[in-house]
Write an enzyme that holds these catalytic residues in place. Structure first.
Site, PDB file in Angstrom:
ATOM      1  NE  ARG A 122     -16.647  50.018 -54.637  1.00 11.72           N
ATOM      2  CZ  ARG A 122     -16.622  50.805 -55.701  1.00 11.72           C
ATOM      3  NH1 ARG A 122     -17.746  51.352 -56.128  1.00 11.72           N
ATOM      4  NH2 ARG A 122     -15.505  51.032 -56.331  1.00 11.72           N
ATOM      5  CD  GLU A 186     -29.287  20.866 -43.481  1.00  7.52           C
ATOM      6  OE1 GLU A 186     -29.467  21.448 -42.389  1.00  7.52           O
ATOM      7  OE2 GLU A 186     -28.154  20.579 -43.914  1.00  7.52           O
ATOM      8  CG  HIS A 251     -26.125  18.221 -47.449  1.00  9.79           C
ATOM      9  ND1 HIS A 251     -24.883  18.295 -46.855  1.00  9.79           N
ATOM     10  CD2 HIS A 251     -26.938  19.024 -46.716  1.00  9.79           C
ATOM     11  CE1 HIS A 251     -24.938  19.117 -45.818  1.00  9.79           C
ATOM     12  NE2 HIS A 251     -26.175  19.573 -45.714  1.00  9.79           N
TER      13      HIS A 251
END
Ligand code: GLY
Length: 345
Positions: A122, A186, A251
């Protein structure tokens, strides 16, 4: 929030998120400082990396007992199956909830390793050693982790902030040029978010400034309720091109064309003047990235994909530059979008 020089010359950028705050260290050789940023109470570390990273001779030493888990190369490794495989290997090795993952690689590795850390027991701590330009200025910072489904990219994931991020600018020297170009797209984007003065900086300082812009944006909107959308500048066209196979663009190259397109749209809607459009062309061209729509791109198909972009909230939405900076602009007419695509062909 400002970047600071560390003792050994690295630039330290804080990401201020209350109890989830962390630092991003940027500079040549910072991967060798990993043991300084692995939390002190961690006894064992699972190092998750890709074969290409190991083949490039990029290794790390977390300073505690560790085991290296090597995944396949590339974005296709981001699957739920790979998460299960990693978590099973962690369990077989005996990794506990007090231990940590260190993900070493580009965005695919930090997204996958970060998500495995987010769900194993978790949630255990994770440190990223980012080895690509795209990873350093985008994927490694911000806490979004996840994997792809056949139905779409990043459809399963979690917000899980790392304990620290190391952006080693030395390893960029080994990066294939097409990978570097992907990061430069980017980087070009940040010039228009808050990047005045980026032009005058050397590479490590420029990366650190991009990280700082991203860190400030994430700090203002950790869970992506609004402000983070500026980071999507130039991406609506880029995602549509990529959904059509990319037309041979990586990209960052698709983002580069998307920036020019967004500038043209902003001009045609009266938000920016011709000088600001030229500024977009100058910045994108300065990184030697494409300024035009690829030959063969189908304008009608691209316009129909715009309305399916995951950031679309009210009809066709674009992030557009304007007098108050980059903002979402809704309800753009398909005819305008089509005509502007033809104008940059
Ligand atoms: N991991 C990238 C982001 O949170 O934006």
């Amino acid at each position: 929030m400002t970047a600071d020089a560390g003792l050994k010359g690295e630039i330290r950028v804080p990401v201020e998120l209350g109890e989830r705050s962390y630092e991003v260290w940027v500079g040549p050789g910072v991967r060798h400082r990993l043991s300084e940023v692995v939390p002190r109470d961690v006894a064992r570390v699972a190092v998750v990396t890709q074969a290409a990273v190991a083949d490039a001779g990029i290794t790390v030493d977390p300073g505690v007992e560790h085991k290296v888990f090597i995944t396949d190369n590339g974005e296709h490794v981001k699957t739920l199956g790979a998460v299960e495989e990693l978590c099973r290997e962690f369990a077989q090795w005996g990794l506990t909830r007090r231990d940590a993952v260190v993900a070493v690689g580009g965005g695919a590795v930090t997204d996958l390793g970060g998500f495995a850390a987010a769900v194993y027991h978790r949630g255990i701590r994770v440190v990223f050693v980012s080895t690509t330009l795209l990873g350093q200025i985008d994927a490694s910072v911000g806490g979004k982790t996840g994997v792809n489904l056949p139905e779409g990219k990043n459809l399963v994931g979690a917000f899980w902030q790392p304990a620290a991020v190391l952006c080693d600018t030395e390893v960029l020297e080994t990066l294939p040029s097409e990978e570097m170009r992907s990061g430069l797209g980017e980087m070009a984007k940040y010039h228009f978010i808050a990047g005045a003065g980026l032009d005058s900086l050397g590479l490590p300082e420029r990366i650190a400034r991009c990280v700082e812009i991203k860190a400030e944006t994430v700090a203002a909107d950790e869970r992506e309720a609004g402000r983070r959308a500026v980071l999507n500048y130039g991406h609506t066209l880029a995602h549509a091109l990529e959904a059509h196979g990319g037309y041979g663009l990586r990209h960052g190259e698709a983002v580069a064309v998307g920036l020019v397109y967004a500038a043209e749209l902003a001009h045609r809607t009266g938000r920016i003047d011709a000088g600001r459009v030229d500024e977009h062309r100058r910045v994108v061209g300065g990184y030697d990235l494409p300024l035009r729509l690829p030959a063969g791109a189908d304008a009608d198909a691209l316009v129909s994909l715009f309305s399916r972009d995951k950031k679309a909230v009210d009809g066709i939405t674009f992030m557009l530059d304007g007098p108050e900076g980059i903002q979402p602009v809704n309800g753009l007419a398909p005819a305008l979008l089509r005509e502007t695509l033809e104008a940059i062909r």
